[in-house]
Design an enzyme around this catalytic site. Structure first.
Site, PDB file in Angstrom:
ATOM      1  N   ASP A  29      36.329  27.945  33.368  1.00  0.00           N
ATOM      2  CA  ASP A  29      37.197  27.916  34.534  1.00  0.00           C
ATOM      3  C   ASP A  29      37.733  26.485  34.646  1.00  0.00           C
ATOM      4  O   ASP A  29      37.207  25.556  34.009  1.00  0.00           O
ATOM      5  CB  ASP A  29      36.389  28.310  35.777  1.00  0.00           C
ATOM      6  CG  ASP A  29      37.173  28.157  37.057  1.00  0.00           C
ATOM      7  OD1 ASP A  29      38.301  28.667  37.131  1.00  0.00           O
ATOM      8  OD2 ASP A  29      36.659  27.501  37.982  1.00  0.00           O
ATOM      9  N   ASP A  31      39.513  24.675  38.018  1.00  0.00           N
ATOM     10  CA  ASP A  31      39.291  24.006  39.301  1.00  0.00           C
ATOM     11  C   ASP A  31      37.839  24.135  39.736  1.00  0.00           C
ATOM     12  O   ASP A  31      37.303  25.241  39.843  1.00  0.00           O
ATOM     13  CB  ASP A  31      40.214  24.600  40.370  1.00  0.00           C
ATOM     14  CG  ASP A  31      41.669  24.307  40.092  1.00  0.00           C
ATOM     15  OD1 ASP A  31      42.080  23.147  40.234  1.00  0.00           O
ATOM     16  OD2 ASP A  31      42.408  25.242  39.707  1.00  0.00           O
ATOM     17  N   THR A 122      41.687  30.293  33.848  1.00  0.00           N
ATOM     18  CA  THR A 122      41.876  29.856  35.222  1.00  0.00           C
ATOM     19  C   THR A 122      42.720  30.824  36.032  1.00  0.00           C
ATOM     20  O   THR A 122      43.567  31.536  35.479  1.00  0.00           O
ATOM     21  CB  THR A 122      42.539  28.459  35.254  1.00  0.00           C
ATOM     22  OG1 THR A 122      42.806  28.081  36.614  1.00  0.00           O
ATOM     23  CG2 THR A 122      43.851  28.438  34.476  1.00  0.00           C
ATOM     24  N   SER A 123      42.511  30.825  37.339  1.00  0.00           N
ATOM     25  CA  SER A 123      43.327  31.632  38.241  1.00  0.00           C
ATOM     26  C   SER A 123      44.633  30.929  38.594  1.00  0.00           C
ATOM     27  O   SER A 123      45.486  31.507  39.264  1.00  0.00           O
ATOM     28  CB  SER A 123      42.546  31.938  39.530  1.00  0.00           C
ATOM     29  OG  SER A 123      41.409  32.726  39.259  1.00  0.00           O
ATOM     30  N   LYS A 154      40.359  37.318  39.021  1.00  0.00           N
ATOM     31  CA  LYS A 154      38.923  37.269  39.291  1.00  0.00           C
ATOM     32  C   LYS A 154      38.663  37.795  40.701  1.00  0.00           C
ATOM     33  O   LYS A 154      39.459  37.553  41.603  1.00  0.00           O
ATOM     34  CB  LYS A 154      38.416  35.826  39.174  1.00  0.00           C
ATOM     35  CG  LYS A 154      38.611  35.201  37.794  1.00  0.00           C
ATOM     36  CD  LYS A 154      38.252  33.709  37.808  1.00  0.00           C
ATOM     37  CE  LYS A 154      38.537  33.059  36.465  1.00  0.00           C
ATOM     38  NZ  LYS A 154      38.239  31.621  36.444  1.00  0.00           N
ATOM     39  N   ASP A 179      32.212  27.941  38.737  1.00  0.00           N
ATOM     40  CA  ASP A 179      31.687  27.311  39.945  1.00  0.00           C
ATOM     41  C   ASP A 179      31.779  28.217  41.162  1.00  0.00           C
ATOM     42  O   ASP A 179      31.034  28.039  42.119  1.00  0.00           O
ATOM     43  CB  ASP A 179      32.455  26.019  40.251  1.00  0.00           C
ATOM     44  CG  ASP A 179      33.853  26.300  40.755  1.00  0.00           C
ATOM     45  OD1 ASP A 179      34.187  25.891  41.881  1.00  0.00           O
ATOM     46  OD2 ASP A 179      34.630  26.956  40.035  1.00  0.00           O
TER      47      ASP A 179
END
Length: 233
Positions: A29, A31, A122-123, A154, A179
């Protein structure tokens, strides 16, 4: 990105598969996992939430780790176009990268990995992801999966399954670094092992996964067959 981890059980390096299993690839991931964009993200999203009359303090923990369009769509605000609003927020986030920094040890850890054996999942949209990685001094990977690449964000596992497929490996042979609860659930649902990074977390959520503060705690041991073993430093 800001939801910290409270362990249900503390796993030792001996019992945890993270430290006893060689992996074909690592999926990260972004961020909260590779970089800390907390202040910038909360400045932008906080301003947006206030403009919509939302309780900013209650809202902010809900927007981490998922696609912006999904966050807005979930609110069901009358007269609000999630796609249009998320596009405006994305531009504001691209314009505001002040204070974005790499998680301690992340750059050195990534540089120690074979380039063909890791990816970012990543989103964030691709332009924002590249902007934040550049601001944090993190090298761009050969493979990235971003918001535009998936139909469902996600905690759906689609993103991590796609990341493994792009790297040409089985997801069961991958280690996911995450995270936030949504990302942890996505990694679990995909069938990968999960290692939780707690560097930016501020609230508690239970997890049975091994957790570390940052990348100064681990190193990558590359096998002669190209597999990656995670070891404690």
């Amino acid at each position: 990105m800001v939801l910290p981890i409270k362990r249900k059980c503390k796993l030792s390096p001996v019992t945890s598969p993270v430290f006893s299993k060689p992996f074909s690839a690592l999926l990260f991931d972004m961020d909260g996992t590779l970089l800390n964009s907390l202040a910038a993200a909360e400045r932008v999203w906080g301003d947006w939430a206030r403009s919509k009359g939302l309780d900013v303090e209650a809202f902010l923990p809900t927007m981490h780790g998922v696609r912006g369009v999904d966050t807005i769509r979930r609110l069901g605000l009358p007269g609000v176009d999630p796609e249009a609003e998320s596009a405006m927020i994305e531009q504001a986030e691209i314009d505001d990268v002040e204070g974005i920094v790499a998680i301690p040890g992340a750059v050195a850890f990534l540089k120690s990995l074979p380039a063909e054996s890791w990816a970012i999942v990543t989103s964030a949209p691709i332009v924002l992801a590249k902007r934040r990685l550049e601001a944090a001094g993190i090298p761009l990977p050969r493979i990235m999966v971003t918001a535009e690449d998936v139909s469902i964000g996600k905690p759906d596992p689609e993103c991590y399954l796609l990341g493994a497929r792009k790297l040409g490996v089985d997801i069961a042979d991958c280690l996911v670094f995450e995270d936030a609860p949504a990302g942890i659930q996505a990694g679990e649902a995909a069938g990968a092992e999960v290692l939780v990074i707690t560097a930016t977390q501020m609230h508690t959520v239970a997890t049975h996964h091994t957790a570390i503060a940052n990348y100064d705690e681990i190193a990558a041991d590359i096998g002669t067959d190209g597999t990656i073993s995670i070891v404690r430093t």
